[in-house]
Scaffold this motif. Structure first.
Motif, PDB file in Angstrom:
ATOM      1  N   ASP A   1     -12.704   0.330  -6.713  1.00 59.39           N
ATOM      2  CA  ASP A   1     -13.440  -0.128  -5.336  1.00 59.39           C
ATOM      3  C   ASP A   1     -12.762  -1.109  -4.162  1.00 59.39           C
ATOM      4  O   ASP A   1     -11.879  -1.195  -4.577  1.00 59.39           O
ATOM      5  N   GLU A   2     -13.421  -1.723  -3.380  1.00 60.36           N
ATOM      6  CA  GLU A   2     -12.749  -1.837  -2.228  1.00 60.36           C
ATOM      7  C   GLU A   2     -12.098  -3.431  -2.591  1.00 60.36           C
ATOM      8  O   GLU A   2     -11.296  -3.507  -2.448  1.00 60.36           O
ATOM      9  N   ALA A   3     -13.113  -4.254  -2.700  1.00 60.09           N
ATOM     10  CA  ALA A   3     -13.037  -5.159  -3.146  1.00 60.09           C
ATOM     11  C   ALA A   3     -11.972  -5.882  -3.940  1.00 60.09           C
ATOM     12  O   ALA A   3     -11.188  -6.149  -4.438  1.00 60.09           O
ATOM     13  N   GLY A   4     -12.233  -4.177  -5.505  1.00 62.90           N
ATOM     14  CA  GLY A   4     -11.093  -4.258  -6.266  1.00 62.90           C
ATOM     15  C   GLY A   4      -9.473  -3.927  -5.551  1.00 62.90           C
ATOM     16  O   GLY A   4      -8.324  -4.439  -5.846  1.00 62.90           O
ATOM     17  N   ARG A   5      -9.254  -3.152  -4.408  1.00 60.79           N
ATOM     18  CA  ARG A   5      -8.361  -2.639  -3.756  1.00 60.79           C
ATOM     19  C   ARG A   5      -7.611  -4.264  -3.527  1.00 60.79           C
ATOM     20  O   ARG A   5      -6.666  -4.070  -2.997  1.00 60.79           O
TER      21      ARG A   5
ATOM     22  N   ALA B   1       0.707  -1.046  -0.241  1.00 63.98           N
ATOM     23  CA  ALA B   1       0.091   0.002   0.217  1.00 63.98           C
ATOM     24  C   ALA B   1       0.727   1.293   0.310  1.00 63.98           C
ATOM     25  O   ALA B   1       0.682   1.966  -0.581  1.00 63.98           O
ATOM     26  N   GLY B   2       2.090   1.030   0.610  1.00 62.23           N
ATOM     27  CA  GLY B   2       2.874   2.486   0.416  1.00 62.23           C
ATOM     28  C   GLY B   2       3.386   2.529  -0.769  1.00 62.23           C
ATOM     29  O   GLY B   2       3.681   4.080  -1.226  1.00 62.23           O
ATOM     30  N   PHE B   3       4.233   1.344  -1.503  1.00 66.81           N
ATOM     31  CA  PHE B   3       4.795   1.307  -2.412  1.00 66.81           C
ATOM     32  C   PHE B   3       3.263   2.176  -3.809  1.00 66.81           C
ATOM     33  O   PHE B   3       3.979   2.949  -4.532  1.00 66.81           O
TER      34      PHE B   3
ATOM     35  N   ARG C   1      10.322  -5.157 -10.757  1.00 67.05           N
ATOM     36  CA  ARG C   1       8.562  -5.030 -11.381  1.00 67.05           C
ATOM     37  C   ARG C   1       8.323  -3.700 -11.424  1.00 67.05           C
ATOM     38  O   ARG C   1       6.773  -3.486 -10.769  1.00 67.05           O
ATOM     39  N   ALA C   2       9.410  -2.292 -11.319  1.00 69.63           N
ATOM     40  CA  ALA C   2       8.736  -0.690 -11.054  1.00 69.63           C
ATOM     41  C   ALA C   2       7.776  -0.532 -11.854  1.00 69.63           C
ATOM     42  O   ALA C   2       6.678   0.062 -11.448  1.00 69.63           O
ATOM     43  N   VAL C   3       7.196  -1.383 -13.626  1.00 64.49           N
ATOM     44  CA  VAL C   3       6.269  -1.026 -14.358  1.00 64.49           C
ATOM     45  C   VAL C   3       4.739  -1.145 -14.515  1.00 64.49           C
ATOM     46  O   VAL C   3       3.398  -0.697 -14.335  1.00 64.49           O
ATOM     47  N   GLU C   4       4.920  -2.912 -13.891  1.00 65.00           N
ATOM     48  CA  GLU C   4       3.753  -3.460 -12.941  1.00 65.00           C
ATOM     49  C   GLU C   4       3.520  -3.283 -11.842  1.00 65.00           C
ATOM     50  O   GLU C   4       2.143  -2.800 -11.852  1.00 65.00           O
ATOM     51  N   MET C   5       3.906  -2.664 -11.058  1.00 58.47           N
ATOM     52  CA  MET C   5       3.564  -1.860  -9.577  1.00 58.47           C
ATOM     53  C   MET C   5       3.233  -0.705  -9.962  1.00 58.47           C
ATOM     54  O   MET C   5       2.309   0.199  -9.766  1.00 58.47           O
ATOM     55  N   LEU C   6       3.845  -0.387 -11.177  1.00 59.56           N
ATOM     56  CA  LEU C   6       3.356   1.288 -11.090  1.00 59.56           C
ATOM     57  C   LEU C   6       1.920   1.176 -12.266  1.00 59.56           C
ATOM     58  O   LEU C   6       0.791   2.501 -11.637  1.00 59.56           O
ATOM     59  N   MET C   7       2.112  -0.100 -13.151  1.00 57.73           N
ATOM     60  CA  MET C   7       0.370   0.045 -13.013  1.00 57.73           C
ATOM     61  C   MET C   7      -1.019  -0.293 -11.947  1.00 57.73           C
ATOM     62  O   MET C   7      -1.730   0.190 -12.336  1.00 57.73           O
ATOM     63  N   LEU C   8      -0.309  -1.088 -11.316  1.00 54.64           N
ATOM     64  CA  LEU C   8      -0.984  -1.551 -10.366  1.00 54.64           C
ATOM     65  C   LEU C   8      -1.167  -0.478  -9.109  1.00 54.64           C
ATOM     66  O   LEU C   8      -2.310  -0.418  -8.960  1.00 54.64           O
ATOM     67  N   ALA C   9      -0.338   0.278  -8.877  1.00 55.72           N
ATOM     68  CA  ALA C   9      -0.803   1.239  -8.620  1.00 55.72           C
ATOM     69  C   ALA C   9      -1.977   2.363  -9.583  1.00 55.72           C
ATOM     70  O   ALA C   9      -2.912   3.275  -8.373  1.00 55.72           O
TER      71      ALA C   9
END
Length: 242
Positions: A132-136, A51-53, A117-125
């Motif tokens: 929504d809550e479930a998606g998060r 979550a911090g990332f 995994r920098a690009v993947e994490m950016l897309m996920l962020a």
């Protein structure tokens, strides 16, 4: 066994002057990269949770990507260019040894390129921000998996293969009169300290930090020697032309 001298390798250096000179300068730049990465870590410590990332990547994407070790990838590429330059100089010492070192170095660098995994994490962020809550919850679980992969098998393979590369090259240096024994020794010490990957808890982190000092000394000594060899190679070519 006859020791390889500077005069023996000057023709090879003259032939591959651009590569050897590049290797010399990237050795010095790699030391600057270490200082830069330590400074960034001290000033902006990376988040400790997924979550911090995500929050950092949304707020400041550049800082977030840097926190995910993008600069470490650059450092690895610089080290690989240095290994190629050393391969030219050490080729006459042992062709088999150089081939083994570069084989492990190439596979290790490929593994290191596959682990971030920098690009993947950016897309996920970005997806997390509007979910929504479930998606998060699902995205956090995916992010956890990404972070585990980042410091997973590929990372450890890179670590051990890089150890073999540096170890072999340093041993070849000891068989060559081109480099001083102290240069080879600093390389061996740095290689030994890479025996424990940085993701192996406190011990791994301690070994990783301890390896930075001998690697820096090794890189500076190699920079000075490679530059000298390039200069001698240039003089040789000039003498031939005259």
């Amino acid at each position: 066994m006859e020791r390889i001298t500077t005069a023996d390798v000057v023709p090879d250096v003259a032939r591959y002057r651009g590569l050897v000179l590049t290797g010399a300068w990237v050795a010095l730049v790699s030391v600057a990269m270490i200082v830069l990465q330590i400074g960034i870590y001290v000033v902006w410590p990376p988040p400790t949770t997924t979550a911090g990332f995500f929050a950092l990547l949304v707020e400041d994407p550049l800082r977030g990507i840097v926190a995910l070790d993008v600069l470490y990838v650059v450092s690895n590429l610089l080290a690989y260019l240095l290994y190629l330059a050393l391969a030219v100089v050490l080729w006459r010492v042992s062709r088999s040894g150089v081939v083994v070192a570069l084989a492990f170095g190439t596979l290790g660098m490929a593994a290191s390129m596959a682990s971030p995994r920098a690009v993947e994490m950016l897309m996920l962020a970005r997806a997390y921000e509007g979910a929504d809550e479930a998606g998060r919850t699902a995205l956090l679980a995916t992010g956890d998996g990404m972070l585990a992969t980042w410091m997973g098998t590929a990372f450890d393979i890179y670590y051990f293969f890089n150890l073999v590369t540096l170890l072999v090259l340093a041993l070849l240096m000891r068989r060559s009169a081109v480099f001083t024994r102290s240069t080879a020794t600093w390389g061996l010490v740095a290689a030994v300290l890479m025996a424990v990957p940085s993701n192996f808890g406190v011990v791994g982190l301690a070994f990783a930090l301890a390896s930075l000092a001998p690697w820096s000394v090794f890189a500076v000594l190699v920079w000075a020697r490679l530059r000298r060899l390039v200069e001698l190679g240039h003089r040789r070519d000039a003498a031939v032309l005259v």
